[in-house]
Design a protein around this motif. Sequence first.
Motif, PDB file in Angstrom:
ATOM      1  N   ILE A 129      23.393 -63.292  -2.613  1.00 31.94           N
ATOM      2  CA  ILE A 129      24.598 -64.271  -2.824  1.00 31.94           C
ATOM      3  C   ILE A 129      24.202 -65.489  -3.639  1.00 31.94           C
ATOM      4  O   ILE A 129      23.322 -66.149  -3.202  1.00 31.94           O
ATOM      5  N   PRO A 130      25.054 -65.552  -4.937  1.00 33.29           N
ATOM      6  CA  PRO A 130      24.635 -66.651  -5.885  1.00 33.29           C
ATOM      7  C   PRO A 130      24.771 -68.046  -5.294  1.00 33.29           C
ATOM      8  O   PRO A 130      25.906 -68.501  -4.464  1.00 33.29           O
ATOM      9  N   GLY A 131      23.859 -69.099  -5.620  1.00 32.54           N
ATOM     10  CA  GLY A 131      24.151 -70.229  -5.264  1.00 32.54           C
ATOM     11  C   GLY A 131      23.725 -71.351  -6.236  1.00 32.54           C
ATOM     12  O   GLY A 131      23.612 -70.717  -7.368  1.00 32.54           O
ATOM     13  N   PRO A 132      23.477 -72.555  -5.953  1.00 28.59           N
ATOM     14  CA  PRO A 132      23.332 -73.245  -7.048  1.00 28.59           C
ATOM     15  C   PRO A 132      21.812 -72.885  -7.735  1.00 28.59           C
ATOM     16  O   PRO A 132      21.720 -73.197  -8.954  1.00 28.59           O
ATOM     17  N   ASN A 133      20.859 -72.708  -7.065  1.00 29.64           N
ATOM     18  CA  ASN A 133      19.679 -72.106  -7.753  1.00 29.64           C
ATOM     19  C   ASN A 133      19.866 -71.092  -8.727  1.00 29.64           C
ATOM     20  O   ASN A 133      19.368 -70.964  -9.888  1.00 29.64           O
ATOM     21  N   VAL A 134      20.553 -69.896  -8.111  1.00 29.02           N
ATOM     22  CA  VAL A 134      20.751 -68.853  -8.913  1.00 29.02           C
ATOM     23  C   VAL A 134      21.607 -69.177 -10.399  1.00 29.02           C
ATOM     24  O   VAL A 134      21.097 -68.717 -11.544  1.00 29.02           O
ATOM     25  N   ALA A 135      22.398 -70.146 -10.108  1.00 27.31           N
ATOM     26  CA  ALA A 135      23.274 -70.678 -11.457  1.00 27.31           C
ATOM     27  C   ALA A 135      22.430 -71.168 -12.238  1.00 27.31           C
ATOM     28  O   ALA A 135      22.619 -70.989 -13.554  1.00 27.31           O
ATOM     29  N   LEU A 136      21.426 -71.852 -11.778  1.00 26.70           N
ATOM     30  CA  LEU A 136      20.561 -72.831 -12.732  1.00 26.70           C
ATOM     31  C   LEU A 136      19.620 -71.822 -13.542  1.00 26.70           C
ATOM     32  O   LEU A 136      19.704 -71.972 -14.671  1.00 26.70           O
ATOM     33  N   PHE A 137      18.953 -70.781 -12.693  1.00 22.44           N
ATOM     34  CA  PHE A 137      18.051 -70.013 -13.731  1.00 22.44           C
ATOM     35  C   PHE A 137      18.852 -69.124 -14.425  1.00 22.44           C
ATOM     36  O   PHE A 137      18.191 -68.558 -15.309  1.00 22.44           O
ATOM     37  N   VAL A 138      19.973 -68.519 -14.044  1.00 26.09           N
ATOM     38  CA  VAL A 138      20.891 -67.585 -14.922  1.00 26.09           C
ATOM     39  C   VAL A 138      21.151 -68.514 -16.132  1.00 26.09           C
ATOM     40  O   VAL A 138      21.062 -67.905 -17.181  1.00 26.09           O
ATOM     41  N   ALA A 139      21.521 -69.545 -16.086  1.00 32.68           N
ATOM     42  CA  ALA A 139      22.013 -70.509 -17.046  1.00 32.68           C
ATOM     43  C   ALA A 139      20.705 -70.888 -18.017  1.00 32.68           C
ATOM     44  O   ALA A 139      21.023 -70.552 -19.391  1.00 32.68           O
ATOM     45  N   ASN A 140      19.614 -70.994 -17.498  1.00 28.44           N
ATOM     46  CA  ASN A 140      18.520 -71.284 -18.492  1.00 28.44           C
ATOM     47  C   ASN A 140      18.164 -69.988 -19.046  1.00 28.44           C
ATOM     48  O   ASN A 140      17.456 -70.086 -20.220  1.00 28.44           O
ATOM     49  N   THR A 141      17.845 -68.865 -18.446  1.00 29.50           N
ATOM     50  CA  THR A 141      17.784 -67.570 -18.863  1.00 29.50           C
ATOM     51  C   THR A 141      18.783 -67.178 -20.066  1.00 29.50           C
ATOM     52  O   THR A 141      18.374 -66.928 -21.313  1.00 29.50           O
ATOM     53  N   LEU A 142      19.923 -67.279 -20.158  1.00 27.64           N
ATOM     54  CA  LEU A 142      20.937 -67.159 -20.981  1.00 27.64           C
ATOM     55  C   LEU A 142      20.819 -67.848 -22.057  1.00 27.64           C
ATOM     56  O   LEU A 142      20.977 -67.588 -23.430  1.00 27.64           O
ATOM     57  N   ALA A 143      20.576 -69.271 -21.943  1.00 30.38           N
ATOM     58  CA  ALA A 143      20.421 -70.197 -23.091  1.00 30.38           C
ATOM     59  C   ALA A 143      19.035 -70.287 -23.466  1.00 30.38           C
ATOM     60  O   ALA A 143      18.976 -70.345 -25.042  1.00 30.38           O
ATOM     61  N   VAL A 196      19.452 -59.668   1.442  1.00 29.97           N
ATOM     62  CA  VAL A 196      21.057 -59.727   1.525  1.00 29.97           C
ATOM     63  C   VAL A 196      21.387 -61.263   0.924  1.00 29.97           C
ATOM     64  O   VAL A 196      22.216 -61.390   0.131  1.00 29.97           O
ATOM     65  N   LEU A 197      20.413 -62.255   1.416  1.00 26.34           N
ATOM     66  CA  LEU A 197      20.786 -63.620   1.328  1.00 26.34           C
ATOM     67  C   LEU A 197      20.690 -63.959  -0.372  1.00 26.34           C
ATOM     68  O   LEU A 197      21.388 -64.589  -0.897  1.00 26.34           O
ATOM     69  N   VAL A 198      19.792 -63.352  -0.725  1.00 27.41           N
ATOM     70  CA  VAL A 198      19.188 -63.524  -2.180  1.00 27.41           C
ATOM     71  C   VAL A 198      20.182 -63.037  -3.272  1.00 27.41           C
ATOM     72  O   VAL A 198      20.518 -63.300  -4.224  1.00 27.41           O
ATOM     73  N   THR A 253       8.371 -65.068  -0.345  1.00 23.78           N
ATOM     74  CA  THR A 253       8.038 -63.940  -1.305  1.00 23.78           C
ATOM     75  C   THR A 253       9.184 -63.150  -1.505  1.00 23.78           C
ATOM     76  O   THR A 253       9.617 -62.994  -2.918  1.00 23.78           O
ATOM     77  N   ILE A 254      10.091 -62.947  -0.864  1.00 24.95           N
ATOM     78  CA  ILE A 254      11.476 -62.122  -0.920  1.00 24.95           C
ATOM     79  C   ILE A 254      12.547 -63.042  -1.838  1.00 24.95           C
ATOM     80  O   ILE A 254      12.834 -62.219  -2.933  1.00 24.95           O
ATOM     81  N   VAL A 255      12.620 -64.147  -1.752  1.00 25.25           N
ATOM     82  CA  VAL A 255      13.274 -65.102  -2.454  1.00 25.25           C
ATOM     83  C   VAL A 255      12.710 -65.175  -3.714  1.00 25.25           C
ATOM     84  O   VAL A 255      13.782 -64.955  -4.767  1.00 25.25           O
ATOM     85  N   PHE A 256      11.292 -65.377  -3.729  1.00 22.52           N
ATOM     86  CA  PHE A 256      10.754 -65.322  -5.382  1.00 22.52           C
ATOM     87  C   PHE A 256      11.130 -64.010  -6.029  1.00 22.52           C
ATOM     88  O   PHE A 256      11.651 -64.461  -7.253  1.00 22.52           O
ATOM     89  N   PHE A 257      10.665 -62.814  -5.584  1.00 24.33           N
ATOM     90  CA  PHE A 257      10.924 -61.758  -6.186  1.00 24.33           C
ATOM     91  C   PHE A 257      12.515 -61.426  -6.383  1.00 24.33           C
ATOM     92  O   PHE A 257      12.760 -60.834  -7.464  1.00 24.33           O
ATOM     93  N   GLY A 258      13.280 -61.830  -5.632  1.00 23.92           N
ATOM     94  CA  GLY A 258      14.699 -61.675  -5.827  1.00 23.92           C
ATOM     95  C   GLY A 258      15.362 -62.221  -6.746  1.00 23.92           C
ATOM     96  O   GLY A 258      16.046 -61.893  -7.568  1.00 23.92           O
ATOM     97  N   PHE A 314      19.320 -75.011   6.740  1.00 22.79           N
ATOM     98  CA  PHE A 314      19.553 -73.392   7.006  1.00 22.79           C
ATOM     99  C   PHE A 314      18.089 -72.666   7.329  1.00 22.79           C
ATOM    100  O   PHE A 314      18.202 -71.908   8.141  1.00 22.79           O
ATOM    101  N   ILE A 315      17.035 -73.104   6.709  1.00 19.60           N
ATOM    102  CA  ILE A 315      15.896 -72.402   7.001  1.00 19.60           C
ATOM    103  C   ILE A 315      15.369 -72.881   8.358  1.00 19.60           C
ATOM    104  O   ILE A 315      15.007 -71.917   9.074  1.00 19.60           O
ATOM    105  N   ALA A 316      15.646 -73.833   8.947  1.00 22.66           N
ATOM    106  CA  ALA A 316      15.033 -74.384  10.153  1.00 22.66           C
ATOM    107  C   ALA A 316      15.995 -73.598  11.162  1.00 22.66           C
ATOM    108  O   ALA A 316      15.687 -73.327  12.336  1.00 22.66           O
ATOM    109  N   ALA A 317      17.141 -73.085  10.945  1.00 27.00           N
ATOM    110  CA  ALA A 317      18.043 -72.419  11.748  1.00 27.00           C
ATOM    111  C   ALA A 317      17.918 -70.868  11.647  1.00 27.00           C
ATOM    112  O   ALA A 317      17.985 -70.226  12.687  1.00 27.00           O
ATOM    113  N   PHE A 318      17.428 -70.424  10.498  1.00 27.29           N
ATOM    114  CA  PHE A 318      17.549 -69.111  10.228  1.00 27.29           C
ATOM    115  C   PHE A 318      16.142 -68.383  10.612  1.00 27.29           C
ATOM    116  O   PHE A 318      16.019 -67.462  11.382  1.00 27.29           O
TER     117      PHE A 318
END
Length: 204
Positions: A19-33, A15-17, A155-160, A128-132
């Motif tokens: 939700i787009p954040g800075p990481n998602v914005a970066l690799f989506v931008a690089n994929t599009l470019a 579910v967390l994957v 693993t889930i973050v990577f494949f997501g 977040f990871i330390a609390a999650f």
Amino acid sequence: MDPASLLLLATATAVLVLIPGPNVALFVANTLAHGPRYGCATVVGTTIGVGVQLVIVVLGFSALLQFAASALAGLKWVGVVYLIYLGVRAWRQGIDDADQVQATGGTLTGLFFQGLFLAIANPKTLVFIAAFLPQFTGDVPTAAHMATAAAVYLTIVFFGDLLWVAAANISRPLVLQLGRLRHRLTGALFIGAGVGLALARVER
């Protein structure tokens, strides 16, 4: 860890994957470019960066965690400036130079390190990871429990994240038909990644 806890952790992480954040914005931008290979290189970088943060959490060094979070809070501003610079450069890019990968530092190695730096420099992710993770490892989590939870999470973050790249690649042919607007979309994503990183705060 019991199967129920692992399943709950996997579901929550999936579910967390979404939700787009800075990481998602970066690799989506690089994929599009630049295409899916470059998006995947960015994902490998962000995954290793998150992995570094997971190692700090799993080791359980509270003093190190506090120091790392404080240090990253300062380092992130370097990343913010860099991402906004990339965004402005992409925004101003002309229609005829879309294939100039170097215009945004887009070599495979360069984009790998982009992702690595962005992931490591985000103090919010570390805290977040330390609390999650401990929420799924029992009342008295052992190192083995934390390592297992970290492995499932990563693993889930990577494949997501690879799915985000695949989705961006599917939309890429349409984006490439937008002329100058495609550069502005890419630039907006870079700037969005920078703003997202700037807004990441370490909770005290």
